[in-house]
Structure formats: structure tokens, C-alpha cells
Design an enzyme around this catalytic site. Structure first.
Site, PDB file in Angstrom:
ATOM      1  N   ASP A  82       0.827  -1.208   0.000  1.00  0.00           N
ATOM      2  CA  ASP A  82       0.000   0.000   0.000  1.00  0.00           C
ATOM      3  C   ASP A  82       0.863   1.262   0.000  1.00  0.00           C
ATOM      4  O   ASP A  82       1.834   1.358   0.758  1.00  0.00           O
ATOM      5  CB  ASP A  82      -0.885   0.041   1.250  1.00  0.00           C
ATOM      6  CG  ASP A  82      -1.831  -1.151   1.342  1.00  0.00           C
ATOM      7  OD1 ASP A  82      -1.559  -2.170   0.690  1.00  0.00           O
ATOM      8  OD2 ASP A  82      -2.821  -1.042   2.085  1.00  0.00           O
TER       9      ASP A  82
ATOM     10  N   HIS B 231      -1.031   4.510  -0.465  1.00  0.00           N
ATOM     11  CA  HIS B 231      -2.009   5.436   0.112  1.00  0.00           C
ATOM     12  C   HIS B 231      -1.608   6.900  -0.055  1.00  0.00           C
ATOM     13  O   HIS B 231      -1.614   7.683   0.908  1.00  0.00           O
ATOM     14  CB  HIS B 231      -2.241   5.121   1.592  1.00  0.00           C
ATOM     15  CG  HIS B 231      -3.188   3.984   1.824  1.00  0.00           C
ATOM     16  ND1 HIS B 231      -4.470   3.971   1.324  1.00  0.00           N
ATOM     17  CD2 HIS B 231      -3.028   2.804   2.486  1.00  0.00           C
ATOM     18  CE1 HIS B 231      -5.064   2.852   1.668  1.00  0.00           C
ATOM     19  NE2 HIS B 231      -4.218   2.108   2.363  1.00  0.00           N
TER      20      HIS B 231
ATOM     21  N   HIS C  63      -9.155   0.098  -1.956  1.00  0.00           N
ATOM     22  CA  HIS C  63      -9.329   1.546  -2.035  1.00  0.00           C
ATOM     23  C   HIS C  63      -9.375   2.063  -3.469  1.00  0.00           C
ATOM     24  O   HIS C  63      -9.589   3.261  -3.672  1.00  0.00           O
ATOM     25  CB  HIS C  63      -8.229   2.267  -1.248  1.00  0.00           C
ATOM     26  CG  HIS C  63      -8.505   2.313   0.215  1.00  0.00           C
ATOM     27  ND1 HIS C  63      -9.145   3.354   0.833  1.00  0.00           N
ATOM     28  CD2 HIS C  63      -8.266   1.389   1.193  1.00  0.00           C
ATOM     29  CE1 HIS C  63      -9.260   3.110   2.124  1.00  0.00           C
ATOM     30  NE2 HIS C  63      -8.738   1.923   2.367  1.00  0.00           N
TER      31      HIS C  63
ATOM     32  N   HIS D 236      -4.234  -8.236  -3.328  1.00  0.00           N
ATOM     33  CA  HIS D 236      -4.219  -7.181  -2.314  1.00  0.00           C
ATOM     34  C   HIS D 236      -4.689  -7.664  -0.948  1.00  0.00           C
ATOM     35  O   HIS D 236      -4.049  -7.398   0.068  1.00  0.00           O
ATOM     36  CB  HIS D 236      -5.077  -5.996  -2.755  1.00  0.00           C
ATOM     37  CG  HIS D 236      -5.148  -4.925  -1.719  1.00  0.00           C
ATOM     38  ND1 HIS D 236      -4.077  -4.094  -1.441  1.00  0.00           N
ATOM     39  CD2 HIS D 236      -6.132  -4.567  -0.856  1.00  0.00           C
ATOM     40  CE1 HIS D 236      -4.403  -3.278  -0.464  1.00  0.00           C
ATOM     41  NE2 HIS D 236      -5.644  -3.533  -0.094  1.00  0.00           N
TER      42      HIS D 236
ATOM     43  N   ASN E  71      -6.436  -7.891  13.268  1.00  0.00           N
ATOM     44  CA  ASN E  71      -5.061  -8.161  12.826  1.00  0.00           C
ATOM     45  C   ASN E  71      -4.757  -9.650  12.696  1.00  0.00           C
ATOM     46  O   ASN E  71      -3.628 -10.043  12.408  1.00  0.00           O
ATOM     47  CB  ASN E  71      -4.049  -7.493  13.767  1.00  0.00           C
ATOM     48  CG  ASN E  71      -4.095  -8.086  15.181  1.00  0.00           C
ATOM     49  OD1 ASN E  71      -4.836  -9.042  15.446  1.00  0.00           O
ATOM     50  ND2 ASN E  71      -3.301  -7.525  16.081  1.00  0.00           N
TER      51      ASN E  71
END
Length: 632
Positions: free
Chosen positions: A57, A59, A119, A170, A603
Site C-alpha cells: 500500500d 495510500h 481503495h 491485495h 489483525n
């Protein structure tokens, strides 16, 4: 676009320059041209480079991307990359990061592989900042850019296989993951109906939306052109009485004025001829609402469905000379049609009248299993209820609800979804979407309010289903017959007779008001009225109220944490569920308990810490159902 252009683009972004919108459009169109030629699963090779770099990621963190290129080098035939999704959101340079990565793909289409992340999704972008960033940087052009970016995201492959040995995706995989099926998926769209692409549309084509006429005409045209590839099931809204109440009649009158009477009469006949269900490969039953103990598929096939122009009217005797037996057969047929159009699943066994809807029934897992067993079927697919994620399994995964109207309660309230049944095994593959015609930033309060409205409407179903028991208890606590009851007594009654797992004191103001004179509750109002998303900009949302109760949640967590380790183990969670069973008066299946624990363990370390426990109360709706936000 050449390597020199890529280098110039990177240098410009280093110097905090904004790429002119004309070149942004050109780059996005070129990226779409390249991406649409790629399979849904990339195939990468290290035969030439002898290495490949996989990045996670980003972001919107441009500095991190520049550091990676500085340390590891710019992508080339000797230096291939896989970028594993979540390029945008949260960071302030998401536009720049995405444009650099797309430029890398255009310049090096066989050396740079972009996987789609969760995302790369317009609904997530609305919530986590990318939409605002595009609007801020490109203002008047933002609507067109956001529409184009949505198309870019839809063409991104969902994974990459390196040298036939390493899979890069992902999020992860599940028991249902089928790589061959993923490769065959048209990730961008599902396609127009054809002999190779058949559809079942499961009712409720009209009402509520402003384009019901257009939707219905398209579907009917699909049936006319492809009568053996498109199957339309009747829903409870394909009914003239429902159309009067929920808008389709007004829409027809508004659009066709002088011709509306004749059109409405013809539409009523069209609806009466719609089949009430579809059976796929003798294994999957698709009906709009559900089933009941009385559902007889052979009987349904023999019914003259045309006689039920509205199933909301109980049929009268057909003719004066109709025998009692024929009349009874007619009523039984009507009841069967009513059940398949109006029913909803429930978690408890049995079959009960659907008091909330006023038609059909609530059917339990035993009803589903019996019907499937008797008819040698594998799965029941139904619709009829909005789901936050667009679909939901119940009844031991034997009953699937699929809901294809996104933003049903307002922008951001829910995703739409459809399911593709693939291969001889009819493996389900779900596609979720959000059909947003205009790019618009929706404040968090408004989005939470829309989700609350959905959850509170579901909660009202539970309240109405328990009305008799609740009224008896309210009356018992009001011997003077004042019609009033104290707040703490109202909370106690709701806790005892509706559900103990719901924070009734927090929700009270959303359900029933206080009497201004006595500061008590007019308990009859508990069953009156409908739910609105939010009362005002200043009133706290349910989710906000829940999250403010951190101290209470911390106390509950400490009670459950018997060994005071700061974590909840599966055994401790099981003990808590056992305690909860005593209040619910129904067992919680072990598999369901495990799934609840896994969903809280964000997690995935096998334990639930306090932050994960607290996050659960922030994410879930008040009825314990759909997500109010997606775990990241």
C-alpha cells in the site's frame, strides 16, 4: 508516452507542480487503453530480469514512492515491479502517486503490474479522501475526471502470478477463490444479455427510483430480444397497489399524461404474466421474497398466475357457480404466490406471519432446508431486503439474499451487488458496485445517518414482531392505565422482551420521544412512525453515541477478560456467548461464534485486544449486522 516523459512527470511532482488537466485526461485514456488489454490475473516473468519487486500500500504517500524508486530504481525491462493496490486515499498526494504508476504501466506495460486494492473503489474514495483531493486540485473538471478514474479502477487486474509460483493479491483468498474463474471474469462489466451471458432479474424493477419506466422497458426489451437468455421474476412491487403508493403510477402519469390510463392497464397485465420464480440447472431456486412451509414448486408451476393482478387483494369467488373446492384451490394458489413475493428469512426455526410487511412470512433455516431437500436443490436465492454489502448468506449458506440497488437509503448507504454462477458447479462470484451518477463529497455524519436509517428500519421489524409481548408488559407496569412509563422501565421491557444485545437507552430517542410534561414515554408510540436518517446536524449519531461509551465498553471487556491478559481468547469469547444465549433464549451455533470472533480479530493474531473490541462497536450497525465502515 516515452521514458523521458515519465522522468519529466516524476521530476515535476518532486517540485510540487500540478499536471495540467489536459494531460491528466490524456494519460487516463491511454492507461485505460493498456489496462483493458490485460487479463484479470497478470502473469509476470523473471526470465529476463532474474528479479521482481513487489510493493504494498502507498495510500497517496508520494515521498515513499520516490524513495522506492531512488533505492530500487525506475521500472524497466531489467527491473520489473508489482504494485499491490491501495495507491490512493488518506495521503495528500494520491493523484500524483496514481498518475506516476499509470504512466509506468503505459511506458512499461510488460514490466509494471498494478493490482487493484480495496481503495481503488469510488465508495471508499468518498470516505477516505481521494474524491476530495481530485475536487480540490481539478475543481471544474473533477466530475469528468472522477468518472474516468472509476473506469480506470474497474480495468485494474485483481492479482498477479509470478513465474507460475507466487500469487500476489491485495487482500487475500478464501475457500471460494478460484484462480481460473478469476481469469475468466470480465472485471469491468458483466455485459449485455446474450446466449453466452444469460441473466435472472429477481423482481422489484419499479417504484422509488425516478427511472422505473426506463428500467422496466430495458428489461422487457431484453426478454423480447433474448427470450431464452433473460428471465424476469415478479417482485412484490410488480403490483398496481404497490405502484400507487411507492411512485411508479405517478411516474407513468407524469411521463405519458393523456396515455397513462391505457399504459397503466397494460402494465398491470404485463406484471400479472411475469413468472414468480426461476430454477437454474435444477439446482438453484430464485424467487423474490422467500418460501414457507406451504410452498409447493409443482403447485406453483401449475398456477394460473395471470389471475393475480395484485396479490395484496385476497381473491374472491371467481364465479357464482364456482365450487368450494375450486375456490379453496384458488386461495391456496394465491397464498403461495404471496409467500414467494413477500417473505423474509429469520434465524430461528419455524414459519411465522410477517407482521412487519403485512404479507408473506418469516421463514427459518428448517423451512429452507426442507424445501431444498424435497426438491433436490442446493441453494435458494432471494432479494427483497437491502443489505449493506449488497448480498448476505443465511441459513447455513443455503439462503442467499442479493440486492442490486446501490445507495438505496441515500448516497453511501449501501453497495449494490450481483452474483455470477460460474461453471458446472455454479460457483458464486459476487460483484459489488456503487452507481454514483455525480461525484459528490458526502459528510461522514450524513453517510452514517443513512446507514443508521437502514439499521433502525431493521430494528423496527424486530419491535413490531414482538408487539404483543411488549404491550402486555408495558400495560402490566402501568396499572393506572396512564399510557406512560418511565424511561428505565421502557429500557428494561425492551431488554427482556425484544433483545438484550441492543443499547436501548442510547437508541430510545431514535425510536420513541419523551412526553414533554411528564418526561416519561408514551409507550404506544414505540410502534408508531417510520425511521428518518438523522434528526439534525447537531444530534449525535447512534454510532457516535456508542463510541462515546468507551468506559462502559472497557468495563465489559475487563469482565470478559478472565485472565486479565489484555486479550480475549476464543475460550473467553465462547464463555461470553454462552452467557448471551441465556438472554437470547436461543443457541448460538459454534461456527457462528467462531465467525464473530474472527471478524473482531482485525489483525488476525488469534486474540481480540481492546482496540479491536472497541472498533467492532464503531463498525457494526445497531442490530449487529452490516458494516458501517470497511475494515482497512
Amino acid at each position: 508516452m516515452a521514458q523521458a516523459d515519465l522522468n519529466c512527470l516524476i521530476e515535476g511532482f518532486k517540485n510540487k507542480k500540478l499536471l495540467h488537466v489536459h494531460y491528466v485526461f490524456s494519460l487516463l485514456h491511454e492507461a485505460i487503453r493498456v489496462l483493458r488489454t490485460l487479463p484479470s490475473l497478470n502473469r509476470a516473468s523473471t526470465d529476463v530480469s532474474r528479479q521482481i519487486t513487489v510493493c504494498g500500500d502507498l495510500h497517496g504517500k508520494l515521498d515513499d514512492l520516490l524513495v522506492i524508486f531512488h533505492k530500487n530504481g525506475i521500472p524497466s525491462s531489467d527491473n520489473p515491479y508489482v504494485f499491490n493496490g491501495d495507491f490512493v486515499d488518506r495521503g495528500k498526494k494520491s493523484v500524483e502517486v496514481l498518475l506516476i504508476l499509470l504512466a509506468c504501466v503505459v511506458v512499461n506495460p510488460h514490466e509494471v503490474y498494478l493490482n487493484r486494492g480495496n481503495h481503488e473503489d469510488p465508495l471508499m474514495n468518498l470516505r477516505y479522501g481521494f474524491t476530495r483531493e481530485v475536487i480540490s486540485k481539478y475543481k471544474g473538471h473533477s466530475s469528468a475526471l472522477l468518472a474516468l478514474l472509476e473506469e480506470v479502477f474497474s480495468w485494474l487486474p485483481v492479482g498477479t502470478i509470478i513465474d507460475r509460483r507466487v500469487l500476489v493479491v491485495h487482500g487475500g483468498v478464501s475457500f471460494d477463490t478460484d484462480l481460473h474463474g478469476l481469469e475468466a471474469i470480465d472485471r469491468h462489466q458483466n455485459g449485455i444479455p446474450s446466449s453466452d451471458n444469460p441473466y435472472v432479474f429477481n423482481g422489484d424493477f419499479v417504484d422509488r427510483g425516478k427511472k422505473s419506466v426506463e428500467v422496466l422497458l430495458i428489461l422487457l426489451a431484453c426478454v423480447v430480444v433474448n427470450p431464452h437468455e433473460v428471465y424476469l421474476n415478479r417482485g412484490n412491487h410488480e403490483d398496481p397497489l404497490m405502484n400507487l403508493r411507492y411512485g411508479f403510477t405517478r411516474e407513468v402519469i407524469s411521463k405519458y399524461k393523456g396515455h397513462s390510463s391505457a399504459l397503466l392497464a397494460l402494465l398491470e397485465e404485463v406484471f400479472s404474466w411475469l413468472p414468480v420464480g426461476t430454477i437454474i440447472d435444477r439446482r438453484v431456486l430464485v424467487v423474490h421474497g422467500g418460501v414457507s412451509f406451504d410452498t409447493d414448486l409443482h403447485g406453483l408451476e401449475a398456477i394460473d398466475r395471470h389471475q393475480y393482478s395484485s396479490v395484496l387483494r385476497m381473491p374472491e369467488r371467481l364465479h357464482d357457480n364456482t365450487s368450494s373446492t375450486d375456490h379453496m384451490r384458488h386461495r391456496i394458489g394465491w397464498k403461495q404466490v404471496l409467500d414467494v413475493l413477500w417473505s423474509d428469512p429469520q434465524s430461528t426455526p419455524g414459519c411465522e406471519p410477517n407482521v412487519f410487511r403485512g404479507g408473506g412470512c418469516y421463514f427459518g433455516p428448517d423451512v429452507t432446508h426442507k424445501l431444498l431437500r424435497i426438491n433436490d436443490l442446493d441453494l435458494l436465492i432471494r432479494s427483497h431486503e437491502c443489505k449493506a454489502e449488497g448480498y448476505e448468506y443465511t441459513h447455513d449458506d443455503k439462503c442467499l439474499t442479493i440486492f442490486s440497488a446501490s445507495n438505496y437509503y441515500g448516497p453511501g448507504s449501501n453497495r449494490g451487488a450481483y452474483v455470477v454462477l460460474q461453471g458446472a458447479e455454479l460457483r458464486p462470484h459476487f460483484v459489488q458496485f456503487n452507481a454514483q451518477t455525480k461525484a459528490k463529497y458526502i459528510p461522514m455524519r450524513q453517510r452514517v445517518g443513512a446507514l443508521e436509517a437502514s439499521a433502525l428500519n431493521e430494528l423496527r421489524k424486530k419491535i413490531l414482531a414482538s408487539k404483543a409481548a411488549l404491550m402486555d408488559e408495558f400495560s402490566r407496569r402501568d396499572p393506572a392505565e396512564t399510557g406512560l412509563i418511565a424511561v428505565h422501565e421502557w429500557v428494561a421491557v425492551m431488554e427482556d422482551h425484544c433483545s438484550p444485545g441492543i443499547p436501548w437507552r442510547v437508541l430510545r430517542e431514535k425510536i420513541v420521544p419523551l412526553d414533554s410534561r411528564s418526561s416519561k414515554i408514551v409507550y404506544a408510540d414505540t410502534f408508531v412512525g417510520s425511521v428518518s436518517p438523522t434528526k439534525s446536524e447537531d444530534s449525535p449519531s447512534v454510532v457516535e453515541s456508542l463510541y462515546r461509551n468507551r468506559e462502559r465498553l472497557e468495563t465489559i471487556f475487563r469482565i470478559l477478560d478472565k485472565d486479565h491478559s489484555g486479550f480475549l481468547s476464543l475460550d473467553e469469547f465462547a464463555d461470553a456467548c454462552s452467557l448471551l444465549q441465556n438472554y437470547l433464549h436461543q443457541p448460538i451455533p459454534y461456527d457462528e461464534m467462531v465467525n464473530m470472533a474472527k471478524s473482531m480479530d482485525i489483525n488476525k493474531d488469534g486474540f481480540i485486544d481492546f482496540n479491536e473490541f472497541l472498533e467492532t462497536f464503531r463498525l457494526v450497525n445497531v442490530d449487529g449486522g452490516g458494516a458501517g465502515g470497511e475494515p482497512r
